[in-house]
Design a protein around this motif. Structure first.
Motif, short mmCIF file in Angstrom:
data_model
loop_
_atom_site.label_atom_id
_atom_site.label_comp_id
_atom_site.label_asym_id
_atom_site.label_seq_id
_atom_site.Cartn_x
_atom_site.Cartn_y
_atom_site.Cartn_z
N LYS A 52 42.66 -18.43 61.25
CA LYS A 52 41.26 -18.28 61.65
C LYS A 52 40.79 -16.84 61.48
O LYS A 52 39.62 -16.61 61.19
N LEU A 53 41.69 -15.89 61.66
CA LEU A 53 41.33 -14.48 61.53
C LEU A 53 41.63 -13.94 60.14
O LEU A 53 41.20 -12.83 59.81
N GLN A 55 44.46 -12.84 59.18
CA GLN A 55 45.23 -11.63 59.47
C GLN A 55 46.65 -11.97 59.85
O GLN A 55 46.95 -13.07 60.30
N ASN A 67 47.69 -6.60 56.22
CA ASN A 67 46.28 -6.60 56.61
C ASN A 67 45.48 -5.59 55.80
O ASN A 67 44.34 -5.85 55.42
#
Length: 78
Positions: A52-53, A55, A67
């Motif tokens: 979802k991120l 990352q 990242n």
């Protein structure tokens, strides 16, 4: 409505584990309804990836590097 939006998605190819049990991170671009997928050349433990991120977490030197590279790829594409 603006159909000329560029979407950038980073995801794992979980079915393609290497010998160290790490998955490749792939990037998918969507523009005007067409998709192009390419590999970023980065590998990560699937447990450290938060989709979802887009990352890698928790913070450690390897995840910070991943990242940073993902951020650079996004900036170059934009």
């Amino acid at each position: 409505m603006n159909d000329n939006k560029l979407n950038i998605l980073f995801y794992l190819s979980k079915t393609r584990l290497n010998k160290q049990k790490r998955s490749p991170i792939k990037c998918r671009l969507t523009f005007i309804g067409k998709r192009k997928t390419f590999s970023t050349g980065l590998f990560i433990n699937p447990q450290n990836w938060f989709s979802k991120l887009h990352q890698a977490k928790p913070p450690n030197p390897d995840n910070n590097y991943i990242n940073t590279q993902i951020s650079l790829i996004s900036q170059k594409i934009n």
